[in-house]
Scaffold this motif. Sequence first.
Motif, PDB file in Angstrom:
ATOM      1  N   GLY B 122      29.363   0.311 -18.481  1.00  0.00           N
ATOM      2  CA  GLY B 122      30.128   0.631 -19.689  1.00  0.00           C
ATOM      3  C   GLY B 122      30.855   1.959 -19.582  1.00  0.00           C
ATOM      4  N   ILE B 123      30.238   2.930 -18.900  1.00  0.00           N
ATOM      5  CA  ILE B 123      30.875   4.247 -18.720  1.00  0.00           C
ATOM      6  C   ILE B 123      32.248   4.071 -18.076  1.00  0.00           C
ATOM      7  CG2 ILE B 123      30.770   6.408 -17.394  1.00  0.00           C
ATOM      8  CD1 ILE B 123      27.748   6.370 -17.675  1.00  0.00           C
ATOM      9  N   PHE B 124      32.286   3.222 -17.066  1.00  0.00           N
ATOM     10  CA  PHE B 124      33.511   3.114 -16.267  1.00  0.00           C
ATOM     11  C   PHE B 124      34.532   2.181 -16.916  1.00  0.00           C
ATOM     12  CE2 PHE B 124      29.778   4.057 -13.690  1.00  0.00           C
ATOM     13  CZ  PHE B 124      30.092   5.378 -13.404  1.00  0.00           C
ATOM     14  N   VAL B 125      34.051   1.188 -17.649  1.00  0.00           N
ATOM     15  CA  VAL B 125      34.980   0.334 -18.406  1.00  0.00           C
ATOM     16  C   VAL B 125      35.681   1.199 -19.458  1.00  0.00           C
ATOM     17  CG1 VAL B 125      35.141  -1.614 -20.002  1.00  0.00           C
ATOM     18  CG2 VAL B 125      33.650  -1.768 -18.016  1.00  0.00           C
ATOM     19  N   ALA B 126      34.911   2.038 -20.151  1.00  0.00           N
ATOM     20  CA  ALA B 126      35.505   2.915 -21.175  1.00  0.00           C
ATOM     21  C   ALA B 126      36.429   3.950 -20.535  1.00  0.00           C
ATOM     22  CB  ALA B 126      34.408   3.610 -21.967  1.00  0.00           C
ATOM     23  N   LEU B 127      36.024   4.454 -19.372  1.00  0.00           N
ATOM     24  CA  LEU B 127      36.853   5.459 -18.678  1.00  0.00           C
ATOM     25  C   LEU B 127      38.225   4.875 -18.331  1.00  0.00           C
ATOM     26  CD1 LEU B 127      35.541   7.708 -15.779  1.00  0.00           C
ATOM     27  CD2 LEU B 127      37.806   6.720 -15.684  1.00  0.00           C
ATOM     28  N   ILE B 128      38.215   3.676 -17.742  1.00  0.00           N
ATOM     29  CA  ILE B 128      39.482   3.039 -17.366  1.00  0.00           C
ATOM     30  C   ILE B 128      40.276   2.677 -18.635  1.00  0.00           C
ATOM     31  CG2 ILE B 128      40.499   0.996 -16.256  1.00  0.00           C
ATOM     32  CD1 ILE B 128      38.072   1.131 -14.287  1.00  0.00           C
ATOM     33  N   GLY B 129      39.572   2.193 -19.651  1.00  0.00           N
ATOM     34  CA  GLY B 129      40.224   1.858 -20.921  1.00  0.00           C
ATOM     35  C   GLY B 129      40.896   3.075 -21.529  1.00  0.00           C
ATOM     36  N   ALA B 138      40.377  13.664 -17.255  1.00  0.00           N
ATOM     37  CA  ALA B 138      39.223  14.445 -17.722  1.00  0.00           C
ATOM     38  C   ALA B 138      38.763  13.944 -19.094  1.00  0.00           C
ATOM     39  CB  ALA B 138      39.580  15.928 -17.790  1.00  0.00           C
ATOM     40  N   GLU B 139      39.716  13.692 -19.994  1.00  0.00           N
ATOM     41  CA  GLU B 139      39.367  13.169 -21.324  1.00  0.00           C
ATOM     42  C   GLU B 139      38.728  11.785 -21.192  1.00  0.00           C
ATOM     43  OE1 GLU B 139      42.878  15.221 -24.086  1.00  0.00           O
ATOM     44  OE2 GLU B 139      43.246  13.317 -23.075  1.00  0.00           O
ATOM     45  N   ALA B 140      39.295  10.957 -20.304  1.00  0.00           N
ATOM     46  CA  ALA B 140      38.770   9.609 -20.110  1.00  0.00           C
ATOM     47  C   ALA B 140      37.323   9.665 -19.595  1.00  0.00           C
ATOM     48  CB  ALA B 140      39.653   8.833 -19.147  1.00  0.00           C
ATOM     49  N   GLY B 141      37.061  10.618 -18.703  1.00  0.00           N
ATOM     50  CA  GLY B 141      35.692  10.770 -18.186  1.00  0.00           C
ATOM     51  C   GLY B 141      34.721  11.138 -19.300  1.00  0.00           C
ATOM     52  N   ALA B 142      35.152  12.061 -20.158  1.00  0.00           N
ATOM     53  CA  ALA B 142      34.296  12.476 -21.275  1.00  0.00           C
ATOM     54  C   ALA B 142      34.055  11.305 -22.234  1.00  0.00           C
ATOM     55  CB  ALA B 142      34.936  13.649 -22.008  1.00  0.00           C
ATOM     56  N   ILE B 143      35.109  10.519 -22.480  1.00  0.00           N
ATOM     57  CA  ILE B 143      34.966   9.361 -23.377  1.00  0.00           C
ATOM     58  C   ILE B 143      34.033   8.327 -22.725  1.00  0.00           C
ATOM     59  CG2 ILE B 143      36.204   7.403 -24.414  1.00  0.00           C
ATOM     60  CD1 ILE B 143      38.653   9.374 -24.616  1.00  0.00           C
ATOM     61  N   GLY B 144      34.221   8.130 -21.428  1.00  0.00           N
ATOM     62  CA  GLY B 144      33.401   7.139 -20.721  1.00  0.00           C
ATOM     63  C   GLY B 144      31.926   7.449 -20.811  1.00  0.00           C
ATOM     64  N   ILE B 145      31.580   8.728 -20.759  1.00  0.00           N
ATOM     65  CA  ILE B 145      30.167   9.097 -20.707  1.00  0.00           C
ATOM     66  C   ILE B 145      29.431   8.725 -22.002  1.00  0.00           C
ATOM     67  CG2 ILE B 145      29.997  11.477 -21.559  1.00  0.00           C
ATOM     68  CD1 ILE B 145      28.800  10.410 -18.119  1.00  0.00           C
ATOM     69  N   ILE B 146      30.181   8.405 -23.060  1.00  0.00           N
ATOM     70  CA  ILE B 146      29.546   7.873 -24.280  1.00  0.00           C
ATOM     71  C   ILE B 146      28.687   6.667 -23.899  1.00  0.00           C
ATOM     72  CG2 ILE B 146      29.926   6.752 -26.527  1.00  0.00           C
ATOM     73  CD1 ILE B 146      32.602   8.218 -26.711  1.00  0.00           C
ATOM     74  N   GLY B 147      29.203   5.877 -22.920  1.00  0.00           N
ATOM     75  CA  GLY B 147      28.496   4.664 -22.493  1.00  0.00           C
ATOM     76  C   GLY B 147      27.157   4.945 -21.838  1.00  0.00           C
ATOM     77  N   LEU B 360      13.913   5.308 -19.073  1.00  0.00           N
ATOM     78  CA  LEU B 360      13.854   6.688 -18.566  1.00  0.00           C
ATOM     79  C   LEU B 360      14.745   6.850 -17.339  1.00  0.00           C
ATOM     80  CD1 LEU B 360      10.008   7.147 -19.000  1.00  0.00           C
ATOM     81  CD2 LEU B 360      11.793   8.323 -20.286  1.00  0.00           C
ATOM     82  N   ALA B 361      14.792   5.809 -16.513  1.00  0.00           N
ATOM     83  CA  ALA B 361      15.679   5.869 -15.341  1.00  0.00           C
ATOM     84  C   ALA B 361      17.130   5.982 -15.799  1.00  0.00           C
ATOM     85  CB  ALA B 361      15.494   4.632 -14.477  1.00  0.00           C
ATOM     86  N   GLY B 362      17.428   5.406 -16.964  1.00  0.00           N
ATOM     87  CA  GLY B 362      18.780   5.484 -17.511  1.00  0.00           C
ATOM     88  C   GLY B 362      19.194   6.912 -17.784  1.00  0.00           C
ATOM     89  N   VAL B 363      18.238   7.757 -18.169  1.00  0.00           N
ATOM     90  CA  VAL B 363      18.545   9.177 -18.397  1.00  0.00           C
ATOM     91  C   VAL B 363      19.040   9.793 -17.089  1.00  0.00           C
ATOM     92  CG1 VAL B 363      17.572  11.429 -19.009  1.00  0.00           C
ATOM     93  CG2 VAL B 363      16.837   9.366 -20.237  1.00  0.00           C
ATOM     94  N   PHE B 364      18.331   9.461 -16.009  1.00  0.00           N
ATOM     95  CA  PHE B 364      18.743   9.999 -14.705  1.00  0.00           C
ATOM     96  C   PHE B 364      20.054   9.352 -14.256  1.00  0.00           C
ATOM     97  CE2 PHE B 364      14.173  10.635 -14.928  1.00  0.00           C
ATOM     98  CZ  PHE B 364      14.120  11.993 -14.688  1.00  0.00           C
ATOM     99  N   GLY B 365      20.207   8.046 -14.586  1.00  0.00           N
ATOM    100  CA  GLY B 365      21.450   7.347 -14.237  1.00  0.00           C
ATOM    101  C   GLY B 365      22.656   8.006 -14.878  1.00  0.00           C
ATOM    102  N   THR B 366      22.522   8.339 -16.169  1.00  0.00           N
ATOM    103  CA  THR B 366      23.631   9.003 -16.870  1.00  0.00           C
ATOM    104  C   THR B 366      23.888  10.387 -16.272  1.00  0.00           C
ATOM    105  OG1 THR B 366      22.924   7.890 -18.879  1.00  0.00           O
ATOM    106  CG2 THR B 366      24.514   9.642 -19.152  1.00  0.00           C
ATOM    107  N   ALA B 367      22.807  11.100 -15.977  1.00  0.00           N
ATOM    108  CA  ALA B 367      22.960  12.443 -15.401  1.00  0.00           C
ATOM    109  C   ALA B 367      23.652  12.356 -14.047  1.00  0.00           C
ATOM    110  CB  ALA B 367      21.588  13.101 -15.255  1.00  0.00           C
ATOM    111  N   ILE B 368      23.252  11.366 -13.251  1.00  0.00           N
ATOM    112  CA  ILE B 368      23.862  11.212 -11.922  1.00  0.00           C
ATOM    113  C   ILE B 368      25.343  10.851 -12.061  1.00  0.00           C
ATOM    114  CG2 ILE B 368      23.867   9.734  -9.860  1.00  0.00           C
ATOM    115  CD1 ILE B 368      20.759   9.660 -10.177  1.00  0.00           C
ATOM    116  N   SER B 369      25.638   9.888 -12.947  1.00  0.00           N
ATOM    117  CA  SER B 369      27.044   9.504 -13.162  1.00  0.00           C
ATOM    118  C   SER B 369      27.862  10.711 -13.623  1.00  0.00           C
ATOM    119  CB  SER B 369      27.156   8.414 -14.228  1.00  0.00           C
ATOM    120  OG  SER B 369      26.623   7.226 -13.742  1.00  0.00           O
TER     121      SER B 369
END
Lengths: 55, 380
Positions: B122-129, B138-147, B360-369
């Motif tokens: 979802g992060i990357f679908v939103a980023l591209i969107g 940069a704005e798209a990356g910030a918006i994507g991270i909502i996912g 919990l792995a998702g927390v690390f996944g988001t941090a890594i992304s």
Amino acid sequence: MTIVPDTLYGAVLLSVIDFGLSFVMIAGIGIVLALFPLLNRLGKIDEKELRKGGH
Amino acid sequence: MQDQLIVFLEAMYAQTGLAYFSWGNLIMIAIGATMIYLAMVKKYEPLLLVGIGFSCIISNVPASALGSELVQANGLFHYAYQGVALLIIPPLIFFGVGAMTDFAPMIANPKLVILGAAAHLGIFVALIGAKVLGFSLAEAGAIGIIGGADGPMAIFVTVKLAPHLLPQISVAAYSYMALMPLIQPPVMKLLTSREERLIRMKQSRHVTRLEKVAFPVVIGVIVNLFFPPVAPLITMLMLGNLFREVLVVDRLAKTAANDLMNVIIICLTVAIGSTMSADTFLTIDTLEIVALGLVAFVFGTGSGVVGAKVMNLFLTEKINPLLGSAGIASVPIAARVSHIVALKEDKENYLIYHAMGPNLAGVFGTAISGGIMLALLGVK
């Protein structure tokens, strides 16, 4: 310095690299966690003792 | 005398908020009231929605103390917002979360950790969107991270990449996190069969104290080594968790998990809600960000479930695909949603412990992304 261009192509490129690398890194953490049971060969922590001296 | 009275009343009227009310204010007040309703009646994340909803209402009363320049520049709400903008609150939230969280489900079942990456499509679908809609990368990356469904991480990445979008992105992230019990179940049901939802998980192995103590230290080192841009958040998460697991600083662990966390939640919700004034919030950009946030959550949930189904192609012992959507982070909301959806099919299928692993792995996944994104965009 930005490595990827500020274009739609850049967004796709960023997404592909980021998503792919995330899998690799998370898998790496998974591998590290799979090795955790080996730590138990080092010994055991006495929880009662820890709680006794706790603050 | 009559003329003077009219002038006096007009002057009085001009000093009240009534003279400056707009339809936008009314819409935002309705949104704030809906948040409080959802918190009270539907029990959707009341800790977040009550404070956000109330501050949203008050910040849309024109000429209110909350909205006045004097208070914005000096008062409590100003400093609460600065706590967010200066990245003080996000690491403290992670500190409290670490002190509250038992990472044993993640340590016990490492193969489920991969779902923490799978649920981030979802992060990357939103980023591209967002890029298609005309936002900068940069704005798209910030918006994507909502996912990533991780409020503190969304704030952290946004401050680094597009600080001017902080109000919209933090509101979208926290609102959708609170609304996950509404957003996720339809997607989860659409992508799974009843038979799949009925799969029961085997009991996980026991995790020893030594492993629990080693976990924050090992992960802290790994994250600081490989992902310095997001290290402050994960480091504080791990410090809080170490306080919890070492058993010798109970006082600190309890303070981090309870008193400190409560204070931080009050500051955070007030800070976010107070940015929701109609003039800054009711814009096309905001509507696009809110829509992209929803897209990100839907795709993240879907990709997590599909990821779990793909894993089942290779596993002899099948996992319940409902665990996949928990990989979207938002601890423990997403895990609770997996648990509740499974319970609706089988009243004795308790998934919560297993779902906490990918959650919990998702927390690390988001941090890594987020870390990779910041590195690729050249932000330190």
